[in-house]
Design a protein around this motif. Sequence first.
Motif, PDB file in Angstrom:
ATOM      1  N   ALA A 123      32.908  36.821  43.012  1.00 20.64           N
ATOM      2  CA  ALA A 123      34.306  36.653  42.591  1.00 20.64           C
ATOM      3  C   ALA A 123      35.060  37.977  42.709  1.00 20.64           C
ATOM      4  O   ALA A 123      36.210  38.003  43.171  1.00 20.64           O
ATOM      5  CB  ALA A 123      34.374  36.118  41.169  1.00 20.64           C
ATOM      6  N   ARG A 124      34.420  39.062  42.315  1.00 16.61           N
ATOM      7  CA  ARG A 124      35.060  40.380  42.474  1.00 16.61           C
ATOM      8  C   ARG A 124      35.286  40.690  43.958  1.00 16.61           C
ATOM      9  O   ARG A 124      36.336  41.221  44.335  1.00 16.61           O
ATOM     10  CB  ARG A 124      34.207  41.462  41.821  1.00 16.61           C
ATOM     11  CG  ARG A 124      34.218  41.414  40.316  1.00 16.61           C
ATOM     12  CD  ARG A 124      33.395  42.570  39.711  1.00 16.61           C
ATOM     13  NE  ARG A 124      33.205  42.376  38.299  1.00 16.61           N
ATOM     14  CZ  ARG A 124      32.096  41.885  37.738  1.00 16.61           C
ATOM     15  NH1 ARG A 124      31.053  41.562  38.474  1.00 16.61           N
ATOM     16  NH2 ARG A 124      32.023  41.721  36.434  1.00 16.61           N
ATOM     17  N   ALA A 125      34.296  40.348  44.787  1.00 25.39           N
ATOM     18  CA  ALA A 125      34.422  40.575  46.233  1.00 25.39           C
ATOM     19  C   ALA A 125      35.575  39.756  46.807  1.00 25.39           C
ATOM     20  O   ALA A 125      36.325  40.239  47.663  1.00 25.39           O
ATOM     21  CB  ALA A 125      33.109  40.237  46.941  1.00 25.39           C
ATOM     22  N   LEU A 126      35.742  38.518  46.345  1.00 20.62           N
ATOM     23  CA  LEU A 126      36.853  37.697  46.821  1.00 20.62           C
ATOM     24  C   LEU A 126      38.183  38.307  46.414  1.00 20.62           C
ATOM     25  O   LEU A 126      39.128  38.362  47.207  1.00 20.62           O
ATOM     26  CB  LEU A 126      36.722  36.270  46.295  1.00 20.62           C
ATOM     27  CG  LEU A 126      37.797  35.282  46.761  1.00 20.62           C
ATOM     28  CD1 LEU A 126      37.828  35.173  48.287  1.00 20.62           C
ATOM     29  CD2 LEU A 126      37.578  33.912  46.132  1.00 20.62           C
ATOM     30  N   GLY A 127      38.277  38.795  45.197  1.00 21.33           N
ATOM     31  CA  GLY A 127      39.503  39.458  44.754  1.00 21.33           C
ATOM     32  C   GLY A 127      39.835  40.673  45.598  1.00 21.33           C
ATOM     33  O   GLY A 127      41.001  40.892  45.958  1.00 21.33           O
ATOM     34  N   ARG A 128      38.824  41.456  45.932  1.00 18.70           N
ATOM     35  CA  ARG A 128      39.060  42.624  46.801  1.00 18.70           C
ATOM     36  C   ARG A 128      39.534  42.183  48.181  1.00 18.70           C
ATOM     37  O   ARG A 128      40.422  42.812  48.769  1.00 18.70           O
ATOM     38  CB  ARG A 128      37.784  43.477  46.914  1.00 18.70           C
ATOM     39  CG  ARG A 128      37.464  44.242  45.643  1.00 18.70           C
ATOM     40  CD  ARG A 128      36.347  45.260  45.834  1.00 18.70           C
ATOM     41  NE  ARG A 128      35.086  44.655  46.237  1.00 18.70           N
ATOM     42  CZ  ARG A 128      34.164  44.184  45.396  1.00 18.70           C
ATOM     43  NH1 ARG A 128      34.358  44.241  44.096  1.00 18.70           N
ATOM     44  NH2 ARG A 128      33.042  43.672  45.862  1.00 18.70           N
TER      45      ARG A 128
END
Length: 168
Positions: free
Chosen positions: A35-40
């Motif tokens: 999820a953090r990777a998608l936000g980035r």
Amino acid sequence: MDSNRQVVVVRHAKAEAFAPNDVDRVLADSGRADARALGRWFREQGIDADAAYVSYAARTRETWALVAEAARWEVEPEIDGGLYGTDEDGVLELLRETDDSARTAVVVGHNPAIGLLAQLLDDGDGGAAGTDLAGFPTCTAAVFEVTCSWADVAPMCARLRAFHVARA
């Protein structure tokens, strides 16, 4: 991405297999990282959110919080109980209620509705050639360009501009 409007369709990140009930399932550690990777990725693509609809399930709310933090989105999501059990037509109805001042609407929900929504919206002429919208794994986003008003969003009205499966 330059267009009149964008619909961003997101399937929640990977959740734990068990909880007292399905609604209470939280993200697995790998899901949090994804999820953090998608936000980035959203931040790198210059995709911002003006409106957001998030299922009330724990895993979708947690996905939203981590994606929004990493993307640096400041919009307050509408937590919608109907997104948990609705189908793709129900999500389409929700999008039609979006205020026309919003340029980008994000929907964070569950399969099969999210994957089917992506297929329903797609006009088949998008720039993400070879993308199989039928396969919509966890922590996946499809970004569509929409040139009509939100009230007029309909099947096959959107052009796929990006498709991304986030893996940390």
